[in-house]
Design a protein around this motif. Sequence first.
Motif, PDB file in Angstrom:
ATOM      1  N   UNK A 268      55.883  25.709  92.467  1.00 50.62           N
ATOM      2  CA  UNK A 268      56.857  25.373  91.428  1.00 50.62           C
ATOM      3  C   UNK A 268      56.325  24.269  90.520  1.00 50.62           C
ATOM      4  N   UNK A 269      55.707  23.265  91.100  1.00 43.01           N
ATOM      5  CA  UNK A 269      55.126  22.189  90.297  1.00 43.01           C
ATOM      6  C   UNK A 269      53.995  22.712  89.421  1.00 43.01           C
ATOM      7  N   UNK A 270      53.168  23.588  89.987  1.00 44.60           N
ATOM      8  CA  UNK A 270      52.057  24.148  89.222  1.00 44.60           C
ATOM      9  C   UNK A 270      52.556  24.896  87.986  1.00 44.60           C
ATOM     10  N   UNK A 271      53.560  25.718  88.147  1.00 43.10           N
ATOM     11  CA  UNK A 271      54.077  26.490  87.020  1.00 43.10           C
ATOM     12  C   UNK A 271      54.712  25.582  85.978  1.00 43.10           C
ATOM     13  N   UNK A 272      55.442  24.558  86.427  1.00 43.58           N
ATOM     14  CA  UNK A 272      56.066  23.632  85.480  1.00 43.58           C
ATOM     15  C   UNK A 272      55.008  22.868  84.692  1.00 43.58           C
ATOM     16  N   UNK A 273      53.952  22.439  85.360  1.00 42.77           N
ATOM     17  CA  UNK A 273      52.875  21.713  84.681  1.00 42.77           C
ATOM     18  C   UNK A 273      52.162  22.620  83.685  1.00 42.77           C
ATOM     19  N   UNK A 274      51.846  23.815  84.120  1.00 43.23           N
ATOM     20  CA  UNK A 274      51.166  24.766  83.240  1.00 43.23           C
ATOM     21  C   UNK A 274      51.995  25.040  81.990  1.00 43.23           C
ATOM     22  N   UNK A 275      53.280  25.256  82.175  1.00 44.48           N
ATOM     23  CA  UNK A 275      54.167  25.542  81.048  1.00 44.48           C
ATOM     24  C   UNK A 275      54.228  24.362  80.085  1.00 44.48           C
ATOM     25  N   UNK A 276      54.274  23.154  80.629  1.00 51.77           N
ATOM     26  CA  UNK A 276      54.366  21.966  79.776  1.00 51.77           C
ATOM     27  C   UNK A 276      53.083  21.779  78.967  1.00 51.77           C
ATOM     28  N   UNK A 277      51.947  21.943  79.624  1.00 50.17           N
ATOM     29  CA  UNK A 277      50.678  21.789  78.900  1.00 50.17           C
ATOM     30  C   UNK A 277      50.538  22.846  77.801  1.00 50.17           C
ATOM     31  N   UNK A 278      50.861  24.077  78.112  1.00 48.67           N
ATOM     32  CA  UNK A 278      50.732  25.144  77.111  1.00 48.67           C
ATOM     33  C   UNK A 278      51.699  24.940  75.949  1.00 48.67           C
ATOM     34  N   UNK A 279      52.861  24.397  76.230  1.00 45.39           N
ATOM     35  CA  UNK A 279      53.818  24.166  75.147  1.00 45.39           C
ATOM     36  C   UNK A 279      53.300  23.129  74.157  1.00 45.39           C
ATOM     37  N   UNK A 280      52.558  22.136  74.669  1.00 48.42           N
ATOM     38  CA  UNK A 280      51.954  21.134  73.787  1.00 48.42           C
ATOM     39  C   UNK A 280      50.813  21.762  73.002  1.00 48.42           C
ATOM     40  N   UNK A 281      49.960  22.511  73.671  1.00 50.99           N
ATOM     41  CA  UNK A 281      48.796  23.128  73.022  1.00 50.99           C
ATOM     42  C   UNK A 281      49.207  24.088  71.911  1.00 50.99           C
ATOM     43  N   UNK A 282      50.345  24.732  72.074  1.00 53.37           N
ATOM     44  CA  UNK A 282      50.774  25.734  71.093  1.00 53.37           C
ATOM     45  C   UNK A 282      51.657  25.162  69.987  1.00 53.37           C
ATOM     46  N   UNK A 283      51.858  23.843  69.971  1.00 49.61           N
ATOM     47  CA  UNK A 283      52.547  23.244  68.838  1.00 49.61           C
ATOM     48  C   UNK A 283      51.719  23.445  67.578  1.00 49.61           C
ATOM     49  N   UNK A 284      52.400  23.539  66.449  1.00 52.26           N
ATOM     50  CA  UNK A 284      51.696  23.835  65.199  1.00 52.26           C
ATOM     51  C   UNK A 284      50.613  22.809  64.885  1.00 52.26           C
ATOM     52  N   UNK A 285      50.938  21.516  65.034  1.00 55.08           N
ATOM     53  CA  UNK A 285      49.953  20.495  64.667  1.00 55.08           C
ATOM     54  C   UNK A 285      48.753  20.489  65.611  1.00 55.08           C
ATOM     55  N   UNK A 286      48.973  20.800  66.893  1.00 60.38           N
ATOM     56  CA  UNK A 286      47.870  20.881  67.844  1.00 60.38           C
ATOM     57  C   UNK A 286      47.020  22.124  67.567  1.00 60.38           C
ATOM     58  N   UNK A 287      47.691  23.208  67.240  1.00 60.81           N
ATOM     59  CA  UNK A 287      46.961  24.435  66.914  1.00 60.81           C
ATOM     60  C   UNK A 287      46.082  24.236  65.687  1.00 60.81           C
ATOM     61  N   UNK A 288      46.602  23.538  64.687  1.00 62.39           N
ATOM     62  CA  UNK A 288      45.824  23.289  63.472  1.00 62.39           C
ATOM     63  C   UNK A 288      44.563  22.489  63.762  1.00 62.39           C
ATOM     64  N   UNK A 289      44.673  21.502  64.649  1.00 64.72           N
ATOM     65  CA  UNK A 289      43.499  20.701  65.012  1.00 64.72           C
ATOM     66  C   UNK A 289      42.447  21.583  65.685  1.00 64.72           C
ATOM     67  N   UNK A 290      42.883  22.455  66.570  1.00 60.21           N
ATOM     68  CA  UNK A 290      41.937  23.333  67.266  1.00 60.21           C
ATOM     69  C   UNK A 290      41.274  24.316  66.304  1.00 60.21           C
ATOM     70  N   UNK A 291      42.057  24.896  65.418  1.00 60.76           N
ATOM     71  CA  UNK A 291      41.512  25.850  64.440  1.00 60.76           C
ATOM     72  C   UNK A 291      40.495  25.163  63.533  1.00 60.76           C
ATOM     73  N   UNK A 292      40.834  23.966  63.094  1.00 58.18           N
ATOM     74  CA  UNK A 292      39.908  23.209  62.244  1.00 58.18           C
ATOM     75  C   UNK A 292      38.631  22.872  63.003  1.00 58.18           C
TER      76      UNK A 292
END
Length: 311
Positions: free
Chosen positions: A253-277
């Motif tokens: 349960x902790x693993x899934x919650x952590x994974x979901x939280x990290x992915x939600x940050x990575x997929x934010x628009x501003x984070x995605x823009x940094x990665x694309x750039x």
Amino acid sequence: MDVARILDVHFARASACPSELGDAFHDVHVPIHHNEHIAAAAERADRDRALRTGRWLVRHGTDRCSVTVGMAIVAAVGTTEDIPLVQTIGLLSHQFGPLAVHAFERLPGGGEALLWLADRVTGWGRVYVVEALCRLDDQATRSWLLRRACAGDFLNGYFAGKVATVAKLHEALGELDTDSVMLDHIGRLLHMMSDCGGMGLTLAHYPHSAAVLEAHARNVGSLDPTIERYFTLALLAQHLTAKSPEAAGCTAEQQEALRTRYLSVLDREEWTQVAVAGLAAEDNRMRWLADHRATQLRLCAFPDRGPDTEE
């Protein structure tokens, strides 16, 4: 023992000059770490003469063998006056780091000198110095260990778990909401501990993994996105996706919650823009993620990127 014999013969001659040892060690094994035989030879000799000899070899030696022997002598019988000399040659830390560390560990004020050197060395030299700071285990070094020990190099895996343990990382988690430097550093520590099997303490065996991961995941989203932060979060998310919960030291349960939280940050628009750039600028970290991890994680930054068959 061969080095010690050469030193004994040299010191037995009252008229022998330090320069006579300049080429004396080419044909024998000269260890780069503290050695009891070489230290004993330095301690058997007249102390002032041994010091003059060691200092001369460090300052004037023209090859690594003679300078290493000089460092071994200074590390064995040197004084606080030698700290600047040892710091200077210690910057060539792959060769001279272990003896510089030994000198500082036995000298008053050596902890401060170790911190000075730690801020300036990389690779194996950083391993030697940080491990020494962990052995000191005092309050003066704890702040540095919490914020600056891990530089992100693969070799940091040898000491990441020691740093987390000695610095009592789990007791400092309440500071993360106001200390972005420590938050970034914890990300690097967690990344190293997720993939350092056979080198050092892993997340699977660190007793506070779940609590530290949760605190990091909870706070990291408040930071501005950077390529380094994106890369660290993506690697942690990948570890939580590909490995068992036990490998991260947490429950399913902790693993899934952590994974979901990290992915939600990575997929934010501003984070995605940094990665694309970063990918457009051919940043190696973003390219590696795109080539090897995007499909598994399904990151928004790399929607159509497939594996790079040329690598």
